[in-house]
Design a protein around this motif. Structure first.
Motif, mmCIF file in Angstrom:
data_model
loop_
_atom_site.group_PDB
_atom_site.id
_atom_site.type_symbol
_atom_site.label_atom_id
_atom_site.label_comp_id
_atom_site.label_asym_id
_atom_site.label_seq_id
_atom_site.Cartn_x
_atom_site.Cartn_y
_atom_site.Cartn_z
ATOM 1 N N LEU A 51 73.931 -43.824 31.213
ATOM 2 C CA LEU A 51 74.691 -43.390 30.044
ATOM 3 C C LEU A 51 73.903 -42.389 29.208
ATOM 4 O O LEU A 51 74.455 -41.414 28.717
ATOM 5 N N HIS A 52 72.621 -42.643 29.038
ATOM 6 C CA HIS A 52 71.815 -41.780 28.175
ATOM 7 C C HIS A 52 71.367 -40.499 28.866
ATOM 8 O O HIS A 52 71.274 -39.464 28.222
ATOM 9 N N GLU A 53 71.110 -40.564 30.155
ATOM 10 C CA GLU A 53 70.617 -39.377 30.851
ATOM 11 C C GLU A 53 71.685 -38.684 31.677
ATOM 12 O O GLU A 53 71.602 -37.483 31.892
ATOM 13 N N GLY A 54 72.640 -39.416 32.137
ATOM 14 C CA GLY A 54 73.639 -38.819 33.006
ATOM 15 C C GLY A 54 75.011 -38.762 32.385
ATOM 16 O O GLY A 54 75.988 -38.467 33.048
ATOM 17 N N HIS A 55 75.094 -39.063 31.086
ATOM 18 C CA HIS A 55 76.394 -39.096 30.438
ATOM 19 C C HIS A 55 76.917 -37.689 30.231
ATOM 20 O O HIS A 55 76.271 -36.856 29.603
ATOM 21 N N PHE A 56 78.072 -37.427 30.762
ATOM 22 C CA PHE A 56 78.661 -36.101 30.738
ATOM 23 C C PHE A 56 78.806 -35.537 29.338
ATOM 24 O O PHE A 56 78.409 -34.417 29.059
ATOM 25 N N LEU A 57 79.370 -36.300 28.428
ATOM 26 C CA LEU A 57 79.694 -35.765 27.109
ATOM 27 C C LEU A 57 78.444 -35.369 26.338
ATOM 28 O O LEU A 57 78.370 -34.290 25.747
ATOM 29 N N THR A 58 77.442 -36.210 26.366
ATOM 30 C CA THR A 58 76.200 -35.892 25.682
ATOM 31 C C THR A 58 75.600 -34.611 26.254
ATOM 32 O O THR A 58 75.157 -33.734 25.518
ATOM 33 N N ASP A 59 75.618 -34.484 27.563
ATOM 34 C CA ASP A 59 75.087 -33.304 28.227
ATOM 35 C C ASP A 59 75.924 -32.066 27.891
ATOM 36 O O ASP A 59 75.387 -31.009 27.586
ATOM 37 N N TYR A 60 77.243 -32.202 27.948
ATOM 38 C CA TYR A 60 78.128 -31.072 27.623
ATOM 39 C C TYR A 60 77.904 -30.607 26.188
ATOM 40 O O TYR A 60 77.780 -29.407 25.925
ATOM 41 N N ASN A 61 77.844 -31.537 25.249
ATOM 42 C CA ASN A 61 77.645 -31.175 23.844
ATOM 43 C C ASN A 61 76.291 -30.505 23.623
ATOM 44 O O ASN A 61 76.187 -29.514 22.903
ATOM 45 N N ARG A 62 75.258 -31.018 24.255
ATOM 46 C CA ARG A 62 73.929 -30.420 24.127
ATOM 47 C C ARG A 62 73.936 -28.988 24.653
ATOM 48 O O ARG A 62 73.447 -28.064 24.003
ATOM 49 N N GLN A 63 74.521 -28.782 25.820
ATOM 50 C CA GLN A 63 74.578 -27.445 26.408
ATOM 51 C C GLN A 63 75.407 -26.497 25.546
ATOM 52 O O GLN A 63 75.046 -25.327 25.378
ATOM 53 N N PHE A 64 76.502 -26.983 24.996
ATOM 54 C CA PHE A 64 77.338 -26.136 24.147
ATOM 55 C C PHE A 64 76.568 -25.702 22.902
ATOM 56 O O PHE A 64 76.609 -24.526 22.516
ATOM 57 N N LEU A 65 75.862 -26.625 22.286
ATOM 58 C CA LEU A 65 75.082 -26.290 21.098
ATOM 59 C C LEU A 65 73.954 -25.312 21.420
ATOM 60 O O LEU A 65 73.643 -24.433 20.620
ATOM 61 N N GLU A 66 73.357 -25.451 22.594
ATOM 62 C CA GLU A 66 72.306 -24.511 23.002
ATOM 63 C C GLU A 66 72.872 -23.105 23.199
ATOM 64 O O GLU A 66 72.213 -22.119 22.876
ATOM 65 N N LYS A 67 74.091 -23.016 23.725
ATOM 66 C CA LYS A 67 74.715 -21.712 23.946
ATOM 67 C C LYS A 67 75.229 -21.083 22.648
ATOM 68 O O LYS A 67 75.433 -19.886 22.584
ATOM 69 N N HIS A 68 75.448 -21.881 21.630
ATOM 70 C CA HIS A 68 75.994 -21.416 20.357
ATOM 71 C C HIS A 68 75.116 -21.897 19.204
ATOM 72 O O HIS A 68 75.579 -22.660 18.358
ATOM 73 N N PRO A 69 73.847 -21.448 19.142
ATOM 74 C CA PRO A 69 72.947 -21.984 18.121
ATOM 75 C C PRO A 69 73.264 -21.523 16.700
ATOM 76 O O PRO A 69 72.953 -22.208 15.745
ATOM 77 N N VAL A 70 73.893 -20.370 16.568
ATOM 78 C CA VAL A 70 74.196 -19.821 15.249
ATOM 79 C C VAL A 70 75.709 -19.753 15.095
ATOM 80 O O VAL A 70 76.416 -19.318 16.001
ATOM 81 N N VAL A 71 76.187 -20.191 13.954
ATOM 82 C CA VAL A 71 77.621 -20.170 13.700
ATOM 83 C C VAL A 71 77.972 -18.861 13.001
ATOM 84 O O VAL A 71 77.526 -18.601 11.890
ATOM 85 N N ASP A 72 78.749 -18.045 13.681
ATOM 86 C CA ASP A 72 79.258 -16.809 13.091
ATOM 87 C C ASP A 72 80.618 -17.145 12.489
ATOM 88 O O ASP A 72 81.554 -17.474 13.211
ATOM 89 N N PRO A 73 80.746 -17.083 11.164
ATOM 90 C CA PRO A 73 82.008 -17.481 10.527
ATOM 91 C C PRO A 73 83.226 -16.701 11.020
ATOM 92 O O PRO A 73 84.327 -17.215 11.011
ATOM 93 N N THR A 74 83.015 -15.488 11.494
ATOM 94 C CA THR A 74 84.153 -14.686 11.950
ATOM 95 C C THR A 74 84.720 -15.166 13.283
ATOM 96 O O THR A 74 85.862 -14.856 13.604
ATOM 97 N N ILE A 75 83.931 -15.909 14.029
ATOM 98 C CA ILE A 75 84.431 -16.416 15.321
ATOM 99 C C ILE A 75 84.393 -17.942 15.396
ATOM 100 O O ILE A 75 84.475 -18.520 16.464
ATOM 101 N N LYS A 76 84.282 -18.581 14.249
ATOM 102 C CA LYS A 76 84.188 -20.042 14.215
ATOM 103 C C LYS A 76 85.410 -20.699 14.860
ATOM 104 O O LYS A 76 85.286 -21.638 15.634
ATOM 105 N N LYS A 77 86.604 -20.177 14.568
ATOM 106 C CA LYS A 77 87.820 -20.752 15.128
ATOM 107 C C LYS A 77 87.822 -20.612 16.657
ATOM 108 O O LYS A 77 88.175 -21.543 17.374
ATOM 109 N N GLN A 78 87.418 -19.445 17.160
ATOM 110 C CA GLN A 78 87.366 -19.241 18.606
ATOM 111 C C GLN A 78 86.325 -20.152 19.247
ATOM 112 O O GLN A 78 86.535 -20.663 20.347
ATOM 113 N N THR A 79 85.219 -20.387 18.560
ATOM 114 C CA THR A 79 84.189 -21.282 19.081
ATOM 115 C C THR A 79 84.743 -22.696 19.207
ATOM 116 O O THR A 79 84.465 -23.400 20.177
ATOM 117 N N ARG A 80 85.555 -23.116 18.251
ATOM 118 C CA ARG A 80 86.194 -24.441 18.329
ATOM 119 C C ARG A 80 87.099 -24.524 19.553
ATOM 120 O O ARG A 80 87.083 -25.512 20.285
#
Length: 190
Positions: A51-80
């Protein structure tokens, strides 16, 4: 150890969580089951580590945050939208994650189910804090409804051809769902 955790996911995909056992995992990983007991302390320890190492959601969320480290307010809706559509696509292709969700729903009081909920909630909170915040809407509730809807549709798809007018067996039906995610996010306030 990675080979053992990978074997857990493979066995879950094939048999479901309730039919995962030390023997099946050991056989799939090509290791002696004594090794699993030594490293993980048994089935519950193995599943907790999965669950802690192979859990899909935790891994997906971590990878998404790494790909989007800075929030650009002009594209925040598209990022969602990107997050939610990406979650749908990734979860759709991950049978172990779907099987874990089914198991969690049918075993709400178990220790492992509670651990899964804690890991999921912590992981979601990091994404919510970065991309789903404003003072005018309860983004947590909106996101919970969207993620729950996505999850429910994915979990019923193997056994139901259709939900309302959505064809859950066709790419067209899933594209309609993705378009609906876009429409809902377009109505949210930034």
């Amino acid at each position: 150890m990675a080979r053992i955790l990978q074997a857990v996911g493979e066995v879950i995909s094939e048999r479901g969580v309730n039919r995962v056992g030390i023997n099946a995992v050991a056989e799939r990983a090509g290791v002696n089951k004594v090794l699993i007991y030594r490293y993980f302390g048994g089935w519950e320890g193995l599943m907790e580590r999965f669950l802690h190492e192979g859990h899909f959601l935790t891994d997906y969320n971590r990878q998404f945050l790494e790909k989007h480290p800075v929030v650009d307010p002009t594209i925040k809706k598209q990022t969602r939208v990107d997050y939610l559509v990406g979650l749908l696509r990734e979860l759709k292709g991950r049978m172990p994650a779907q099987e874990m969700l089914k198991w969690e729903i049918s075993n709400p009081g178990s220790y492992l189910s509670q651990q899964l909920a804690i890991a999921r909630n912590e992981s979601f909170q990091k994404v919510l804090d970065q991309f789903f915040t404003n003072d005018r809407e309860d983004q947590s509730a909106v996101t919970a409804i969207l993620v729950s809807g996505i999850t429910m549709l994915l979990l019923i798809a193997p056994n139901q051809n259709q939900f309302m007018t959505l064809d859950l067996q066709s790419d067209e039906g899933w594209k309609r769902i993705e378009q609906a995610i876009h429409q809902i996010c377009d109505t949210l306030t930034l």
